[in-house]
Motif scaffolding. Sequence first.
Motif, PDB file in Angstrom:
ATOM      1  N   GLU A 202       0.843  -1.194   0.000  1.00 40.39           N
ATOM      2  CA  GLU A 202       0.000   0.000   0.000  1.00 40.39           C
ATOM      3  C   GLU A 202       0.878   1.244   0.000  1.00 40.39           C
ATOM      4  O   GLU A 202       1.796   1.391   0.815  1.00 40.39           O
ATOM      5  CB  GLU A 202      -0.913  -0.014   1.231  1.00 40.39           C
ATOM      6  CG  GLU A 202      -1.937   1.109   1.229  1.00 40.39           C
ATOM      7  CD  GLU A 202      -2.953   0.937   2.336  1.00 40.39           C
ATOM      8  OE1 GLU A 202      -3.684   1.911   2.618  1.00 40.39           O
ATOM      9  OE2 GLU A 202      -3.002  -0.156   2.915  1.00 40.39           O
ATOM     10  N   LEU A 203       0.596   2.141  -0.939  1.00 40.81           N
ATOM     11  CA  LEU A 203       1.378   3.370  -1.068  1.00 40.81           C
ATOM     12  C   LEU A 203       0.952   4.363   0.007  1.00 40.81           C
ATOM     13  O   LEU A 203      -0.232   4.430   0.387  1.00 40.81           O
ATOM     14  CB  LEU A 203       1.181   3.976  -2.455  1.00 40.81           C
ATOM     15  CG  LEU A 203       1.522   3.078  -3.660  1.00 40.81           C
ATOM     16  CD1 LEU A 203       1.208   3.816  -4.961  1.00 40.81           C
ATOM     17  CD2 LEU A 203       2.975   2.657  -3.626  1.00 40.81           C
TER      18      LEU A 203
ATOM     19  N   ASP B  28       0.340   8.322   1.303  1.00 42.20           N
ATOM     20  CA  ASP B  28      -0.426   9.381   0.653  1.00 42.20           C
ATOM     21  C   ASP B  28       0.426  10.206  -0.305  1.00 42.20           C
ATOM     22  O   ASP B  28      -0.026  10.554  -1.413  1.00 42.20           O
ATOM     23  CB  ASP B  28      -1.041  10.296   1.718  1.00 42.20           C
ATOM     24  CG  ASP B  28      -2.121   9.591   2.529  1.00 42.20           C
ATOM     25  OD1 ASP B  28      -2.600   8.538   2.061  1.00 42.20           O
ATOM     26  OD2 ASP B  28      -2.471  10.089   3.621  1.00 42.20           O
TER      27      ASP B  28
ATOM     28  N   LEU C 120       1.128   8.059  -3.461  1.00 43.41           N
ATOM     29  CA  LEU C 120      -0.101   7.893  -4.229  1.00 43.41           C
ATOM     30  C   LEU C 120      -0.466   9.187  -4.941  1.00 43.41           C
ATOM     31  O   LEU C 120      -0.890   9.177  -6.110  1.00 43.41           O
ATOM     32  CB  LEU C 120      -1.232   7.452  -3.302  1.00 43.41           C
ATOM     33  CG  LEU C 120      -2.605   7.263  -3.942  1.00 43.41           C
ATOM     34  CD1 LEU C 120      -2.558   6.214  -5.039  1.00 43.41           C
ATOM     35  CD2 LEU C 120      -3.645   6.897  -2.892  1.00 43.41           C
TER      36      LEU C 120
ATOM     37  N   LEU D 264      -2.579   1.291 -10.371  1.00 42.47           N
ATOM     38  CA  LEU D 264      -1.725   1.499  -9.207  1.00 42.47           C
ATOM     39  C   LEU D 264      -1.803   0.359  -8.201  1.00 42.47           C
ATOM     40  O   LEU D 264      -1.040   0.363  -7.222  1.00 42.47           O
ATOM     41  CB  LEU D 264      -2.117   2.809  -8.512  1.00 42.47           C
ATOM     42  CG  LEU D 264      -1.957   4.076  -9.351  1.00 42.47           C
ATOM     43  CD1 LEU D 264      -2.444   5.293  -8.583  1.00 42.47           C
ATOM     44  CD2 LEU D 264      -0.502   4.263  -9.771  1.00 42.47           C
TER      45      LEU D 264
ATOM     46  N   GLN E  96      -4.103  -0.324  -5.991  1.00 38.36           N
ATOM     47  CA  GLN E  96      -4.481   0.232  -4.696  1.00 38.36           C
ATOM     48  C   GLN E  96      -5.994   0.108  -4.528  1.00 38.36           C
ATOM     49  O   GLN E  96      -6.734  -0.033  -5.516  1.00 38.36           O
ATOM     50  CB  GLN E  96      -4.055   1.700  -4.609  1.00 38.36           C
ATOM     51  CG  GLN E  96      -2.559   1.922  -4.694  1.00 38.36           C
ATOM     52  CD  GLN E  96      -1.806   1.257  -3.557  1.00 38.36           C
ATOM     53  OE1 GLN E  96      -2.166   1.409  -2.395  1.00 38.36           O
ATOM     54  NE2 GLN E  96      -0.775   0.500  -3.894  1.00 38.36           N
TER      55      GLN E  96
ATOM     56  N   ARG F 279      -9.562   4.559  -1.947  1.00 35.71           N
ATOM     57  CA  ARG F 279      -8.553   5.584  -1.684  1.00 35.71           C
ATOM     58  C   ARG F 279      -8.410   6.568  -2.843  1.00 35.71           C
ATOM     59  O   ARG F 279      -7.920   7.690  -2.655  1.00 35.71           O
ATOM     60  CB  ARG F 279      -7.187   4.947  -1.415  1.00 35.71           C
ATOM     61  CG  ARG F 279      -7.082   4.125  -0.154  1.00 35.71           C
ATOM     62  CD  ARG F 279      -5.630   3.754   0.102  1.00 35.71           C
ATOM     63  NE  ARG F 279      -4.804   4.935   0.286  1.00 35.71           N
ATOM     64  CZ  ARG F 279      -3.464   4.922   0.214  1.00 35.71           C
ATOM     65  NH1 ARG F 279      -2.832   3.790  -0.082  1.00 35.71           N
ATOM     66  NH2 ARG F 279      -2.774   6.030   0.407  1.00 35.71           N
TER      67      ARG F 279
END
Length: 305
Positions: free
Chosen positions: A123-124, A126, A129, A153, A155, A159
């Motif tokens: 998970e990237l 913030d 992302l 991405l 994700q 999000r």
Amino acid sequence: MSSEERRNSLADQAAAWIPPWQRPTPPAESPSGDPDSDLPPKGPDPSEIPAAPADGTGETLGNAAGEGAEQGETAERGAERTDAAEQGAERADRAAQDPAAGVPTKQPAGRRRAAPAPAPAPELDDAELRGALEAILLVVDEPVSELTLAQVLEQPAERIGPMLDEIAAGYTAAGHGFELRRAAGGWRLYTRPEYATYVERFVLDGQSVRLTQAALETLAVVAYKQPVTRSRISAIRGVNCDGVIRTLVSRGLVEECGAEPDSGAFLYRTTTMFLEKLGLNSVDDLPPLAPFLPDDVEELADATR
């Protein structure tokens, strides 16, 4: 020869006689004299078999020899069946085993192991992302949906939407000459309306290709009445619009969307490019027509009838 001597001779011959299945097998020879030939072994020499005497002793010996031969053949068949069964089991084992690894290629359905699930993508944070979304939005040539961005991405989709809203709010607060907004069901960067004259001057440079008044009127009818047939458009405008429809289709602003059930005439609607060019997310965002209609519109409609 006396009968006593004949009986002794027959008894000696019977004692010295060897059944065929107990005799040693001589090596087979081919006609060329090669002992390694694949010819079947020869049978016993008839001269070695004692002649049957005139009395019943020879018949008894013959019967005993026949019974022994039958027992020998039965034993040989049983051995052959056993060998064949063993060979079949070996072949089945080899077929079930992988020749390279020695692991069974097929397993019962209850014993099959499920393929390991792929490891989830990290998970990237913030900041990363945000940068990834901005990089993608700079190179897209049409609005891109949140689901597509989430898949690219790797994700969670929940999000993407809030992050895009945050990016759009940041651009507006910073006063950039561009903005991020929804259009045609997706997201794309656009220049701000207050800088449109400068952008037009740079892009068009006096070579603007604009739609004619007839094309704009026809496009407006299609936008507010879609799906609509050409005959209905011509009736609303009061003139034939076949050529204008072809122009709008070639520009990518209008497209066919089936046929009318009653008449079979083609139906037309606006395209995604139309929404993109006007900066709209859907046709529901079109301004209402009521403020632009004349006060005596009903009287005009009655007069045209």
